[in-house]
Every structure is written in C-alpha cells, then in structure tokens.
Write an enzyme that holds these catalytic residues in place. Structure first.
Site, PDB file in Angstrom:
ATOM      1  N   VAL A  16       0.847  -1.197   0.000  1.00 50.00           N
ATOM      2  CA  VAL A  16       0.000   0.000   0.000  1.00 50.00           C
ATOM      3  C   VAL A  16       0.880   1.243   0.000  1.00 50.00           C
ATOM      4  O   VAL A  16       0.608   2.220  -0.709  1.00 50.00           O
ATOM      5  CB  VAL A  16      -0.939   0.000   1.218  1.00 50.00           C
ATOM      6  CG1 VAL A  16      -1.892   1.183   1.145  1.00 50.00           C
ATOM      7  CG2 VAL A  16      -1.719  -1.302   1.323  1.00 50.00           C
ATOM      8  N   LYS A  19       2.221   1.985  -3.426  1.00 51.63           N
ATOM      9  CA  LYS A  19       1.174   2.595  -4.260  1.00 51.63           C
ATOM     10  C   LYS A  19       0.945   4.061  -3.872  1.00 51.63           C
ATOM     11  O   LYS A  19       0.727   4.913  -4.744  1.00 51.63           O
ATOM     12  CB  LYS A  19      -0.134   1.815  -4.131  1.00 51.63           C
ATOM     13  CG  LYS A  19      -0.107   0.446  -4.813  1.00 51.63           C
ATOM     14  CD  LYS A  19      -1.462  -0.239  -4.662  1.00 51.63           C
ATOM     15  CE  LYS A  19      -1.456  -1.619  -5.307  1.00 51.63           C
ATOM     16  NZ  LYS A  19      -2.777  -2.287  -5.160  1.00 51.63           N
ATOM     17  N   HIS A  96       2.928   3.306   6.079  1.00 51.60           N
ATOM     18  CA  HIS A  96       1.719   2.928   6.809  1.00 51.60           C
ATOM     19  C   HIS A  96       2.035   1.742   7.726  1.00 51.60           C
ATOM     20  O   HIS A  96       2.841   0.887   7.397  1.00 51.60           O
ATOM     21  CB  HIS A  96       0.605   2.542   5.843  1.00 51.60           C
ATOM     22  CG  HIS A  96       0.411   3.507   4.710  1.00 51.60           C
ATOM     23  ND1 HIS A  96       0.240   4.857   4.912  1.00 51.60           N
ATOM     24  CD2 HIS A  96       0.367   3.325   3.364  1.00 51.60           C
ATOM     25  CE1 HIS A  96       0.095   5.456   3.740  1.00 51.60           C
ATOM     26  NE2 HIS A  96       0.172   4.556   2.786  1.00 51.60           N
ATOM     27  N   HIS A 241      -7.691  -2.597   0.705  1.00 51.01           N
ATOM     28  CA  HIS A 241      -6.265  -2.961   0.633  1.00 51.01           C
ATOM     29  C   HIS A 241      -6.079  -4.473   0.685  1.00 51.01           C
ATOM     30  O   HIS A 241      -4.982  -4.951   0.455  1.00 51.01           O
ATOM     31  CB  HIS A 241      -5.410  -2.325   1.743  1.00 51.01           C
ATOM     32  CG  HIS A 241      -5.391  -0.836   1.733  1.00 51.01           C
ATOM     33  ND1 HIS A 241      -5.290  -0.103   0.573  1.00 51.01           N
ATOM     34  CD2 HIS A 241      -5.470   0.076   2.733  1.00 51.01           C
ATOM     35  CE1 HIS A 241      -5.303   1.185   0.862  1.00 51.01           C
ATOM     36  NE2 HIS A 241      -5.420   1.319   2.154  1.00 51.01           N
ATOM     37  N   GLU A 247      -8.030  -1.102  -6.709  1.00 49.69           N
ATOM     38  CA  GLU A 247      -8.244   0.049  -7.592  1.00 49.69           C
ATOM     39  C   GLU A 247      -9.621   0.004  -8.256  1.00 49.69           C
ATOM     40  O   GLU A 247     -10.196   1.040  -8.602  1.00 49.69           O
ATOM     41  CB  GLU A 247      -7.160   0.107  -8.684  1.00 49.69           C
ATOM     42  CG  GLU A 247      -5.783   0.456  -8.168  1.00 49.69           C
ATOM     43  CD  GLU A 247      -5.006  -0.744  -7.636  1.00 49.69           C
ATOM     44  OE1 GLU A 247      -3.845  -0.576  -7.273  1.00 49.69           O
ATOM     45  OE2 GLU A 247      -5.579  -1.856  -7.582  1.00 49.69           O
ATOM     46  N   ARG A 287      -6.486  10.976   8.940  1.00 45.62           N
ATOM     47  CA  ARG A 287      -7.859  10.629   8.586  1.00 45.62           C
ATOM     48  C   ARG A 287      -8.538  10.080   9.824  1.00 45.62           C
ATOM     49  O   ARG A 287      -8.024   9.149  10.459  1.00 45.62           O
ATOM     50  CB  ARG A 287      -7.890   9.574   7.482  1.00 45.62           C
ATOM     51  CG  ARG A 287      -9.277   9.409   6.846  1.00 45.62           C
ATOM     52  CD  ARG A 287      -9.372   8.218   5.923  1.00 45.62           C
ATOM     53  NE  ARG A 287      -9.468   6.969   6.672  1.00 45.62           N
ATOM     54  CZ  ARG A 287      -8.624   5.949   6.533  1.00 45.62           C
ATOM     55  NH1 ARG A 287      -7.613   6.015   5.692  1.00 45.62           N
ATOM     56  NH2 ARG A 287      -8.781   4.855   7.263  1.00 45.62           N
ATOM     57  N   GLY A 308      -3.574   6.413   3.688  1.00 46.71           N
ATOM     58  CA  GLY A 308      -3.238   6.026   2.332  1.00 46.71           C
ATOM     59  C   GLY A 308      -3.417   7.187   1.367  1.00 46.71           C
ATOM     60  O   GLY A 308      -4.350   7.980   1.474  1.00 46.71           O
ATOM     61  N   TYR A 312      -7.065   5.149  -4.977  1.00 41.65           N
ATOM     62  CA  TYR A 312      -8.384   4.763  -4.471  1.00 41.65           C
ATOM     63  C   TYR A 312      -8.550   5.073  -2.979  1.00 41.65           C
ATOM     64  O   TYR A 312      -9.572   4.734  -2.385  1.00 41.65           O
ATOM     65  CB  TYR A 312      -8.626   3.266  -4.721  1.00 41.65           C
ATOM     66  CG  TYR A 312      -7.559   2.363  -4.135  1.00 41.65           C
ATOM     67  CD1 TYR A 312      -7.655   1.883  -2.835  1.00 41.65           C
ATOM     68  CD2 TYR A 312      -6.447   2.005  -4.879  1.00 41.65           C
ATOM     69  CE1 TYR A 312      -6.680   1.073  -2.294  1.00 41.65           C
ATOM     70  CE2 TYR A 312      -5.461   1.195  -4.348  1.00 41.65           C
ATOM     71  CZ  TYR A 312      -5.582   0.728  -3.053  1.00 41.65           C
ATOM     72  OH  TYR A 312      -4.604  -0.065  -2.517  1.00 41.65           O
TER      73      TYR A 312
END
Length: 343
Positions: A16, A19, A96, A241, A247, A287, A308, A312
């Site tokens: 993740v 990405k 993360h 994830h 995606e 978040r 993230g 997406y």
C-alpha cells in the site's frame, strides 16, 4: 526544495505504501521539489532509488539511510565504498503501519533534525494504539465503543461480552487481522488471528450506525476538513487494501464522497473529527474514522496518522471533494512541516 520521500517499509502495509508513493510521484511539482526516493524493503534495507516504480528494488538503487547526526541533516548514501552526505530540507514519510506510523520513524526524524510531514512521536504512537486512543478521546468527552484490551498472556471470558464484537490487533494498520465475531465460540480463534499482528488485542462492541470519515489537515486551531465520506456495506466489514484489485473497488463496500447524510450531520462529523484530531495531538494530516449513529451521536473508530494516498484511498478523495487536489495537499503538509502553518 530537497524533499526525501520514504516509502515501502517492513510492515504488512508495504504494498500500500508503494502505491501511495507512486501517486505522490504523479502529483509532485518537480519545479518546486527535488525528490529523493528512499525505499525500505520488506526486510528493512534502505535504498535511494530513482522512483517508486513497481520494480524499484531491482533498479539502480544505492544503499542509503537517514543520519541521526544533526550535522548531516539528511542522507548518508553508500557510493563505491564511501558514504556521501545529501542534505534534505524536509521529509515526507509515505509509510503505513508499524515502524512507519507508530512513532518509530518520527523518532529517527527527530534525532536527524530534519523537518518532517505529519504527526510527532507522541501522537503517532498514541493513535496507533487504538485502546490508548480511546482512553484519551473519552477523557476529552468523545464517544468511543465499549472495549477490552487483552495482552499476550491474558484471556477474556467469552460470556461477559455482548455479541457481535470486533477483534483486532491493538497496534496495526488497515484491517489486517480483524475479525467480526458473532458467537462466543468464535472468540478464541479471532484473538489468535489478531495476535499474528500484535501481542495486544482489542475487542470492541459493534457500533450500530453508518461508517463515516473525515480528512483533516493542519495544526492546532488552524484546521482544514475535507468532505466527509460514508462507507456502505453489503455484508461483512470494510477491508480495503486486501482486495485482489482494490483500484477497481471492493466486493462488499461502496464509498460515497461527500457522505449521503444531512448537512447538519456532515458538519457534526467534521467538527467531531477536528475535536478528535486536537485531543490526540495530531499535526500535519490524519484521517479520522467514525460511526454516525441514528440518534446523531458520533463515535470514534480510529485515527490514521499517515493515511493512504493511493488512487483509491479515502483521504485524497475527501480532500479533492473539498477543492484540494493531492498536489495542493502535498504543498500544504510541506508548509506545515516547515512553518507550522498552512499556506
């Protein structure tokens, strides 16, 4: 401006993170920033790379590490048997999970003396441990689920719980190791699953309500809230994830931005997210995930201090819906790291 972007890492969220870094690369203004891509392999090796492409580990990477020596103020890069020092102006950790989002990387950055994006050591560690985050949030008057924390050698009497409950690692990212338990006979297996990721396990009573979230950016009282979002489930629970192709969406969930709730509820979700962010000492960006109950109560679920940033991911989508695309988010969090203020 020389910006070090750290990605990868040895947590279960390594893919993740890669990405997220790829999305940052697409949105980074190279007229403003000279990026130094620092990839951490799953085994924990640090490498200075040309970029976060899918096969970055196999490219022309050089061994490199952040120096904890403040006189270096940057990277030490191994080149032909000798270390070359590269000074950095700021670091953006795009990591993360464990060793990236839990205060460990932030501690190294504090030692290095390099300004960095995001929460400090204390708030990173606090938000990573969901049980501690609940205790602090409760003391600030914020509603949380009823919960029990179970340590490595401890067991909980299944008869004392009201089902369903969620069993999760207390200090892990995303939904890795999370199980929804509907019957007491399933509890022990769920605890064992969570212990694969953390010795400390959190057991929460299920909250009946809509899953909502809010992206927050800023420091102290000067906060920007993104549009609230809402997760609608057909069954099970939200576990983005872990899909084969995240995606293209999730097989059991739909994310709506802005949330399909009343304007009054949206405002309440945003204000509650800001209150949680401040109570837990967050800085830069986070978040905040919550539940909105039918009676209008907003309940904390968890806080992701390095959310993230993939194509997406929820954080950039909420900010974009509020008029702040990812390129602008990057500018703002860098400004916060350097000056403590939004631009």
């Amino acid at each position: 401006m020389k910006i070090g972007i750290i990605f990868g890492g040895s947590s279960e969220e390594h893919p993740v993170s890669v990405k997220s870094a790829q999305e940052v690369a697409k949105n980074l203004d190279t007229e403003k920033y000279e990026p130094f891509w620092i990839g951490i392999t799953k085994s924990g090796a640090w490498k200075l790379c040309d970029g976060p492409e899918a096969d970055w580990e196999n490219g022309g990477c050089r061994p490199a590490m952040l120096s904890p020596d403040r006189s270096v103020h940057g990277l030490l890069v191994l080149e032909q048997g000798q270390y070359e020092a590269i000074s950095l102006d700021v670091v953006l950790p795009v990591l993360h999970g464990k060793l990236g989002e839990d205060g460990a990387m932030q501690g190294l950055l504090e030692l290095s003396g390099i300004p960095y994006v995001g929460c400090d050591v204390q708030s990173s560690a606090l938000c990573m441990d969901k049980s501690l985050a609940y205790i602090v949030a409760r003391s600030a008057g914020i509603a949380t689920p009823n919960f029990w924390a179970v340590t490595a050698n401890e067991n909980l009497d299944p008869d004392q719980l009201i089902y369903p409950v969620f069993v999760k690692p207390a200090r892990s990212g995303s939904s890795f190791g999370v199980t929804k338990v509907s019957r007491k006979e399933e509890l022990q297996s769920a605890v064992e699953t969570a212990r694969r990721y953390d010795s400390k396990v959190l057991i929460e009573e299920a909250v009946v309500g809509s899953e909502v979230g809010c992206a927050i950016l800023g420091n102290d009282l000067d906060l920007i809230a993104g549009a609230a979002d809402q997760i609608t489930l057909s069954h099970g629970f939200f576990r983005i994830h872990q899909e084969d192709e995240p995606e293209s969406g999730s097989e059991n969930s739909k994310i709506t931005v802005p949330a399909d709730i009343s304007a009054e509820s949206r405002a309440l979700v945003q204000e509650t997210a800001k209150a949680i962010y401040r109570a837990l000492g967050c800085r830069g960006l986070s978040r905040v995930d919550m539940f909105l109950k039918e009676d209008g109560t907003v309940v904390l679920n968890e806080v992701n201090t390095l959310p993230g940033l993939t194509s997406y991911s929820r954080y950039p989508r909420m900010m974009a819906a509020a008029g702040l695309p990812l390129a602008d988010v990057i500018d703002q969090v860098v400004s916060l790291a350097l000056t403590g203020k939004v631009q």
